[in-house]
Design an enzyme around this catalytic site. Structure first.
Site, short mmCIF file in Angstrom:
data_model
loop_
_atom_site.label_atom_id
_atom_site.label_comp_id
_atom_site.label_asym_id
_atom_site.label_seq_id
_atom_site.Cartn_x
_atom_site.Cartn_y
_atom_site.Cartn_z
N ASP A 307 0.83 -1.21 0.00
CA ASP A 307 0.00 0.00 0.00
C ASP A 307 0.87 1.27 0.00
OD1 ASP A 307 -2.29 1.59 0.15
OD2 ASP A 307 -2.47 1.41 2.33
N GLU A 310 2.31 5.02 -4.25
CA GLU A 310 2.30 5.94 -5.42
C GLU A 310 3.60 6.75 -5.49
OE1 GLU A 310 -0.13 5.59 -3.16
OE2 GLU A 310 -1.31 4.27 -4.45
N ASP A 420 -9.11 2.95 -2.62
CA ASP A 420 -10.14 3.42 -1.69
C ASP A 420 -11.41 3.86 -2.39
OD1 ASP A 420 -8.19 2.90 0.11
OD2 ASP A 420 -7.69 4.99 0.50
#
Ligand code: MIG
Length: 622
Positions: A307, A310, A420
């Site tokens: 997670d 980015e 999300d």
């Protein structure tokens, strides 16, 4: 047939594995404008554009603008141009021409698909350095197939990863996890995985376990595994800055972290507070970080999710300092309306700020490259670090791995989940629409948070979403801290949920075969109708999907609906499942039908007399 053209000096991405010689001469179909750094293509009225992977909006991408710029944005509304992924493959589907293009560059690419001008597709670049692959084939499916052949085989997870998984941000300790397992077992509902979110770690430090919350973790992992349940912990990209923490110390000692212009390690903040970012683009750092997964593998863990890669940045130390300095300026001043908004922006834009991505560097293939130039490769290389390590550390046993951020090429090392999303009906539809585009780009092991991550779910939304999730390889119920709890045993219709999950397990051998065929043959598991049927109607259907070779799905995705319209591109047999052993069948003819489907009913349309194999469900995949 695939032809490769090169403009400028692209930074390699390692997304294409086939060796293809560069064709000289002009790129076919497109008009090149070096000054504007763009390629443009005239679109016919009926041209459709498919692809681009995990993006907002519908299957036909025409009529919006998409930017490849991996972004941690938890609000996936129609107005957004970038989500977590860059998957630059698209197909132009016209009456007189069909071809695919893959734009291979880590840089920011803008796909203006009939947005500025309805009759034009314009691809523009920050720099003008890229490879472009022009893919031709007999039909849409073949174009995808040709493309998939050059990017390499998709990742295959362990079989148990096709089971049902329960997640929540966060189960705070071993007892909470046990409770989930107990509730599922007590209700007799199949379950193969329970996911651990960030709170299992000691102060959010990767590859640590909070031993107050999870005392004797290896014993706990074993206890769960003995019950047939796999614990799947999360790993975040940022490494906490803390004296005595080995990952931090080794990273500093060996120069494994991303550096600023002045040579100091970048200091950013994410969940652990201040962190450094491992330079996953550097081979030796990938090897080092990948080996760290061994800490958890040695405790019996067999799967992970990556997670915040980015990477997401709450703030950087330098930027925060500047903000505080500016705030000093505002102090005591009469904040007129303009300065008030300036002030608000100053604070409001501190997270994931584009300027921060220009303040650190990578060591990539022997060159120092500023992060923003290779930003889209970061999550890909984090997952690649894990995937490459698993090949070394666990050559005989596949390890589950999926990631939030991605880029074409990462599909060889892991799957993705769609980040999300929200507990919105529109996001159930978005999930349906994202699946085929992900498949085009090689991402087969994928799925979205069932029931929705953000906001409060409702029982009917969760039921409808679960009914669709039966078919997605990754089948995981997940929700955010602070939202309504959405473990299915909390709801009144627990028996209905149970039957849906059982149906998944009953279909598993079939689903797995279809998945493996798609992997082995470089095909899509989910296809828009257009990919099998030539008629104009099929081309416009965006809320039905073909699954594998034999099925069509038509999920209900509207609240309070007790049925829906379904378009049949040919005669098909419809099954309306209430449970694996409770269903009606009906022969339906080509054309439009209104079909009833109450809560808990799953519509499956079977093509060409195929016999759908069902097995007796079990509580575990094994
Ligand atoms: O900033 O780890 O997408 O699945 O539960 C939020 C907490 C960080 C984002 C992930 C989500 C996860 C959450 N994470």
């Amino acid at each position: 047939m695939v032809r490769k053209y090169r403009i400028g000096e692209p930074i390699p991405t390692d997304s294409v594995v086939a060796e293809i010689e560069i064709t000289s001469g002009e790129i076919p179909f497109f008009t090149r404008d070096d000054e504007k750094k763009s390629l443009s293509l005239e679109l016919g009225d009926s041209d459709r554009i498919w692809g681009l992977g995990e993006t907002t909006r519908g299957m036909n991408k025409r009529g919006w603008i998409y930017i490849s710029n991996n972004t941690d944005d938890p609000v996936h509304t129609e107005d957004k141009k970038s989500l977590y992924a860059s998957q630059n493959f698209l197909i132009v589907d016209g009456n007189d021409r069909k071809f695919g293009i893959y734009v291979d560059t880590p840089e920011r690419v803008t796909f203006d698909i009939g947005y500025t001008k309805a009759s034009q597709l314009v691809i523009s670049f920050d720099d003008f350095d890229f490879d472009i692959y022009v893919v031709q084939g007999e039909n849409l499916k073949d174009i995808v197939h040709q493309f998939r052949k050059i990017i390499g085989k998709s990742y295959v997870p362990p079989k148990w990863a096709f089971g049902y998984g329960q997640c929540r941000w966060s189960y705070m300790n071993a007892d909470e996890v046990r409770e989930v397992a107990d509730k599922y077992d007590k209700a007799g509902i199949p379950l193969d995985m329970i996911y651990l979110d960030i709170d299992y770690m000691e102060r959010y430090k990767d590859f640590t376990v909070d031993d107050k919350a999870f005392p004797d973790f290896p014993a706990f992992v074993k206890e769960m595994k003995d019950r047939g349940i796999h614990l799947v912990p999360i790993i975040d990209a940022g490494v906490k800055i803390e004296e005595g923490y080995n990952v931090y110390e080794e990273g500093v000692a060996n120069d494994y972290f991303c550096k600023k212009e002045n040579g100091e390690n970048l200091v950013a903040a994410v969940w652990p507070g201040k962190v450094h970012f491992p330079d996953f683009l550097d081979d030796k750092v990938r090897k080092w970080f990948g080996n760290k997964y061994k800490v958890l593998l040695d405790m019996g863990i067999e799967g992970f999710w990556n997670d915040m890669n980015e990477p997401a940045i709450f703030y950087t130390e330098d930027h925060l300092k500047e903000v505080f300095e500016k705030i000093e300026d505002y102090k005591g001043r009469n904040l007129d309306i303009n300065s008030f908004f300036e002030f608000k922006d100053l604070v409001g834009t501190i997270s994931n700020n584009p300027e921060d991505y220009k303040r650190f560097y990578h060591n990539y293939k022997g060159r120092k490259i500023r992060h923003d130039k290779v930003h889209n490769l970061y999550g890909y290389n984090m997952t690649r670090a894990a995937g490459e390590a698993f090949e070394r550390l666990s050559p005989d046993k596949p390890i589950l791995m999926f990631s939030r951020s991605s880029f074409v090429g990462m599909h060889r090392y892991g799957g993705v989940w769609c980040g999300d999303n929200m507990s919105w009906w529109s996001h159930l539809l978005l999930n349906i629409q994202q699946m085929p585009a992900l498949n085009m780009c090689g991402f087969l092991y994928s799925g979205a948070d069932i029931g929705g991550f953000g906001a409060d779910t409702t029982e009917d939304l969760l039921l409808r979403w679960t009914a669709f999730g039966i078919f997605t390889p990754l089948f995981r119920n997940h929700s955010a801290m602070g939202t309504r709890r959405q473990e299915i045993y909390r709801f009144e219709k627990i028996e209905t949920f149970k039957k849906l999950i059982e149906l998944r397990y009953s279909l598993l051998p079939f689903l797995y075969c279809e998945f493996m065929k798609a992997v082995e043959q470089d095909e899509m598991l989910f296809k828009p109708l257009r990919f099998e049927y030539e008629d104009e109607r099929s081309a416009e259907v965006e809320d039905q999907l073909l699954f594998g070779e034999h099925l069509m799905l038509a999920p209900v995705y509207k609240q309070n609906a007790t049925g829906r319209y379904v378009y049949l591109p040919e005669d098909m047999k419809m099954f309306r499942f209430r449970a694996y052993n409770d269903y009606d069948e009906q022969e339906l003819t080509k054309g439009d039908h209104y079909v009833k489907a109450d809560l808990g009913e799953v519509l499956v349309f079977v093509r060409n007399g195929f016999e759908l194999p069902l097995v007796k469900p079990a509580l575990r995949v094994e």
